[in-house]
Design a protein around this motif. Structure first.
Motif, PDB file in Angstrom:
ATOM      1  N   LEU A  18       0.826  -1.200   0.000  1.00  0.00           N
ATOM      2  CA  LEU A  18       0.000   0.000   0.000  1.00  0.00           C
ATOM      3  C   LEU A  18       0.864   1.256   0.000  1.00  0.00           C
ATOM      4  CD1 LEU A  18      -2.754   1.392   0.171  1.00  0.00           C
ATOM      5  CD2 LEU A  18      -2.578   1.201   2.658  1.00  0.00           C
ATOM      6  N   ALA A  19       1.925   1.245   0.778  1.00  0.00           N
ATOM      7  CA  ALA A  19       2.819   2.403   0.811  1.00  0.00           C
ATOM      8  C   ALA A  19       3.461   2.632  -0.552  1.00  0.00           C
ATOM      9  CB  ALA A  19       3.891   2.196   1.881  1.00  0.00           C
ATOM     10  N   LEU A  35       0.884   4.182  -2.893  1.00  0.00           N
ATOM     11  CA  LEU A  35       0.660   5.593  -2.606  1.00  0.00           C
ATOM     12  C   LEU A  35       1.823   6.456  -3.079  1.00  0.00           C
ATOM     13  CD1 LEU A  35      -0.968   5.374   0.931  1.00  0.00           C
ATOM     14  CD2 LEU A  35      -2.074   5.930  -1.237  1.00  0.00           C
ATOM     15  N   LEU A  83       1.379   6.684  -6.876  1.00  0.00           N
ATOM     16  CA  LEU A  83       0.216   7.481  -7.266  1.00  0.00           C
ATOM     17  C   LEU A  83       0.405   8.971  -7.017  1.00  0.00           C
ATOM     18  CD1 LEU A  83      -2.831   5.334  -6.117  1.00  0.00           C
ATOM     19  CD2 LEU A  83      -2.104   5.824  -8.442  1.00  0.00           C
ATOM     20  N   PHE A  84       1.001   9.311  -5.902  1.00  0.00           N
ATOM     21  CA  PHE A  84       1.118  10.715  -5.539  1.00  0.00           C
ATOM     22  C   PHE A  84       2.500  11.292  -5.800  1.00  0.00           C
ATOM     23  CE2 PHE A  84      -2.437   9.181  -2.926  1.00  0.00           C
ATOM     24  CZ  PHE A  84      -3.400  10.067  -3.345  1.00  0.00           C
TER      25      PHE A  84
END
Length: 68
Positions: free
Chosen positions: A41-42, A45, A48-49
């Motif tokens: 998940l990290a 993220l 994505l960002f």
């Protein structure tokens, strides 16, 4: 006093339900298992960002602060 009895019944009922599925109570997960769950998940993220530069900057700052 009657209110605490109902809350206790709700809590013990939840424990029995989680025991039926074979899960462990919260707070007993091995740190490596928790890390393996969080890292994908990290990474998602970060991609994505676009936060990779921020991660590198922070790691560099911590390294300088520690004297490395």
């Amino acid at each position: 006093m009657a209110d605490t009895a109902s809350r206790t019944m709700i809590r013990t009922h939840g424990r029995r339900a989680s025991a039926a599925f074979g899960s462990r109570p919260s707070g007993t997960r091995h740190p490596l298992v928790a890390t393996a769950m969080v890292l994908p998940l990290a990474a998602l993220l970060v991609v994505l960002f676009g936060g990779w530069e921020a991660v590198v900057t922070q790691a560099s700052s911590v390294g300088v602060m520690l004297g490395r």
